[in-house]
Write a protein that holds these residues in place. Structure first.
Motif, PDB file in Angstrom:
ATOM      1  N   ASN A   1       0.736  -1.135  -0.020  1.00  0.00           N
ATOM      2  CA  ASN A   1       0.106  -0.228   0.033  1.00  0.00           C
ATOM      3  C   ASN A   1       0.610   1.296   0.163  1.00  0.00           C
ATOM      4  N   MET A   2       1.188   1.820  -1.348  1.00  0.00           N
ATOM      5  CA  MET A   2       1.719   3.156  -0.902  1.00  0.00           C
ATOM      6  C   MET A   2       1.583   4.382  -0.276  1.00  0.00           C
ATOM      7  N   GLU A   3       0.443   4.394  -0.287  1.00  0.00           N
ATOM      8  CA  GLU A   3      -0.044   5.533   0.612  1.00  0.00           C
ATOM      9  C   GLU A   3       0.959   5.446   1.963  1.00  0.00           C
ATOM     10  N   GLN A   4       0.607   3.752   3.040  1.00  0.00           N
ATOM     11  CA  GLN A   4       0.420   3.946   4.073  1.00  0.00           C
ATOM     12  C   GLN A   4       2.443   3.331   4.004  1.00  0.00           C
ATOM     13  N   ILE A   5       3.403   3.691   3.098  1.00  0.00           N
ATOM     14  CA  ILE A   5       4.708   3.237   3.116  1.00  0.00           C
ATOM     15  C   ILE A   5       5.045   4.631   3.475  1.00  0.00           C
ATOM     16  N   LYS A   6       4.534   5.559   1.920  1.00  0.00           N
ATOM     17  CA  LYS A   6       4.757   7.281   1.927  1.00  0.00           C
ATOM     18  C   LYS A   6       4.424   7.591   4.193  1.00  0.00           C
ATOM     19  N   LYS A   7       3.460   7.308   4.583  1.00  0.00           N
ATOM     20  CA  LYS A   7       3.048   7.231   5.738  1.00  0.00           C
ATOM     21  C   LYS A   7       4.385   6.831   6.841  1.00  0.00           C
TER      22      LYS A   7
ATOM     23  N   PRO B   1      13.738  14.093  -3.241  1.00  0.00           N
ATOM     24  CA  PRO B   1      14.011  14.469  -3.666  1.00  0.00           C
ATOM     25  C   PRO B   1      12.960  15.794  -1.634  1.00  0.00           C
ATOM     26  N   ASN B   2      12.179  15.402  -1.593  1.00  0.00           N
ATOM     27  CA  ASN B   2      11.518  15.951  -0.307  1.00  0.00           C
ATOM     28  C   ASN B   2      10.107  15.119   0.395  1.00  0.00           C
ATOM     29  N   TYR B   3      10.455  15.395   1.583  1.00  0.00           N
ATOM     30  CA  TYR B   3       9.368  14.967   2.984  1.00  0.00           C
ATOM     31  C   TYR B   3       8.544  14.482   2.040  1.00  0.00           C
ATOM     32  N   LYS B   4       7.181  15.688   0.756  1.00  0.00           N
ATOM     33  CA  LYS B   4       6.098  15.735   0.435  1.00  0.00           C
ATOM     34  C   LYS B   4       6.052  14.146  -0.496  1.00  0.00           C
ATOM     35  N   GLU B   5       7.172  14.585  -0.801  1.00  0.00           N
ATOM     36  CA  GLU B   5       6.754  14.125  -2.508  1.00  0.00           C
ATOM     37  C   GLU B   5       8.127  12.748  -2.463  1.00  0.00           C
ATOM     38  N   PRO B   6       8.530  12.040  -1.647  1.00  0.00           N
ATOM     39  CA  PRO B   6      10.051  11.091  -2.036  1.00  0.00           C
ATOM     40  C   PRO B   6      10.069  10.435  -3.265  1.00  0.00           C
ATOM     41  N   THR B   7      11.318   9.703  -3.936  1.00  0.00           N
ATOM     42  CA  THR B   7      11.313   9.141  -5.113  1.00  0.00           C
ATOM     43  C   THR B   7      12.174   7.820  -4.530  1.00  0.00           C
ATOM     44  N   HIS B   8      13.493   9.162  -3.923  1.00  0.00           N
ATOM     45  CA  HIS B   8      13.956   7.811  -3.146  1.00  0.00           C
ATOM     46  C   HIS B   8      14.037   8.101  -1.693  1.00  0.00           C
ATOM     47  N   VAL B   9      14.439   6.772  -1.141  1.00  0.00           N
ATOM     48  CA  VAL B   9      15.301   6.991   0.301  1.00  0.00           C
ATOM     49  C   VAL B   9      16.369   6.070   0.836  1.00  0.00           C
ATOM     50  N   SER B  10      16.878   6.856   1.697  1.00  0.00           N
ATOM     51  CA  SER B  10      18.317   6.363   2.135  1.00  0.00           C
ATOM     52  C   SER B  10      18.364   6.552   4.317  1.00  0.00           C
ATOM     53  N   LEU B  11      19.366   5.900   4.495  1.00  0.00           N
ATOM     54  CA  LEU B  11      19.341   5.772   5.544  1.00  0.00           C
ATOM     55  C   LEU B  11      20.559   7.081   6.366  1.00  0.00           C
ATOM     56  N   PRO B  12      20.518   7.662   7.056  1.00  0.00           N
ATOM     57  CA  PRO B  12      20.992   7.904   7.821  1.00  0.00           C
ATOM     58  C   PRO B  12      22.370   8.599   7.639  1.00  0.00           C
TER      59      PRO B  12
END
Ligand code: SF4
Length: 263
Positions: free
Chosen positions: A228-234, A249-260
């Protein structure tokens, strides 16, 4: 530490943690990665990150003394009403009820409260039942009754010190209540569930450092038959707020994720 883990498993962790971070200053200046390593096995890494933030505030704003006023405690990261009440009672010996899951269950049965009644109602009853002195012992005793006699699935009214006045006990016996399937059902697909799955997958893909949200969704589907993409984004946005992932590139519409970096 005790919110998620059994006492016997917490004890060695507690002593080891205290030997490394014996005061607010040492906790405040600890690198987050070191804290997370120490936290392994205790679940929910964001708790120790919040504890570090709290340590920084206590060290800088309160001269290394934890405040005792509820409004100040509850303004600290990771401290809600329950933890605030526990600190007030057990650290400052204040006369407040500490309603954890065990105490909540005991009071619910004692007063014969229906499950639709709100938690605030239980807290009010707990407040009214509070004795004028020895509230530390009172709270500990209710917690112990909930943990050992009036358990989630079984009750032993014959040895319970509350049996004479308990609404549920007067009915004779209470049937065993099985919560295992309901709990499992609630957990699957929950925000907690997605957070755990996402962090595990990111650790597996650590060598890439950055993972596309679509890749993440596909990997989740392979692992869980659920994407569920909405759940994943949340879940991702919550993880970024807790500084456990970085979103691009941003919090609202991310395209990528990484570990800090600190992980
Ligand atoms: S008497 Fe029975 S139902 Fe009531 S609080 Fe004690 S164990 Fe629970």
């Amino acid at each position: 530490m005790l919110q998620q883990t059994q006492v016997s498993r917490v004890i060695p962790k507690w002593y080891s943690f205290l030997s490394l971070y014996p005061n607010w200053a040492s906790l405040a200046s600890a690198p987050p990665a070191d804290l997370i390593r120490q936290w392994v096995g205790l679940g929910y890494n964001n708790r120790v990150i919040r504890a570090r933030k709290t340590a920084q505030i206590v060290h800088e704003q309160y001269h290394g003394r934890l405040p005792s006023a509820p409004e100040l405690l509850e303004a600290l990261p990771g401290i809600g009403k329950y933890t605030s009440a526990a600190i007030q009672c057990f650290a400052f010996n204040k006369s407040v009820p500490v309603v954890d899951v065990n105490v909540n269950r005991v009071l619910t049965r004692f007063y014969g409260i229906t499950t639709t009644q709100k938690p605030t109602h239980i807290r009010e009853l707990a407040n009214q039942a509070l004795p004028k002195k020895d509230t530390y012992e009172w709270n500990q005793a209710l917690m112990d009754i909930g943990a050992s006699i009036c358990k989630a699935k079984t009750i032993n009214c014959t040895i319970c010190p509350l049996t004479q006045s308990c609404s549920t006990s007067s009915a004779g016996t209470t049937p065993a209540i099985s919560l295992s399937n309901a709990s499992q059902g609630k957990y699957l697909g929950s925000n907690r569930y997605y957070r755990g799955r996402i962090l595990n997958l990111l650790k597996l893909h650590m060598q890439n450092r950055k993972l596309g949200i679509d890749q993440l969704s596909t990997a989740l589907q392979q692992n869980t038959s659920d994407n569920n993409m909405e759940q994943i984004k949340k879940a991702l946005q919550g993880l970024q707020r807790d500084e456990l992932v970085d979103l691009h590139p941003n919090y609202k519409e991310p395209t990528h994720v990484s570990l800090p970096k600190h992980l």
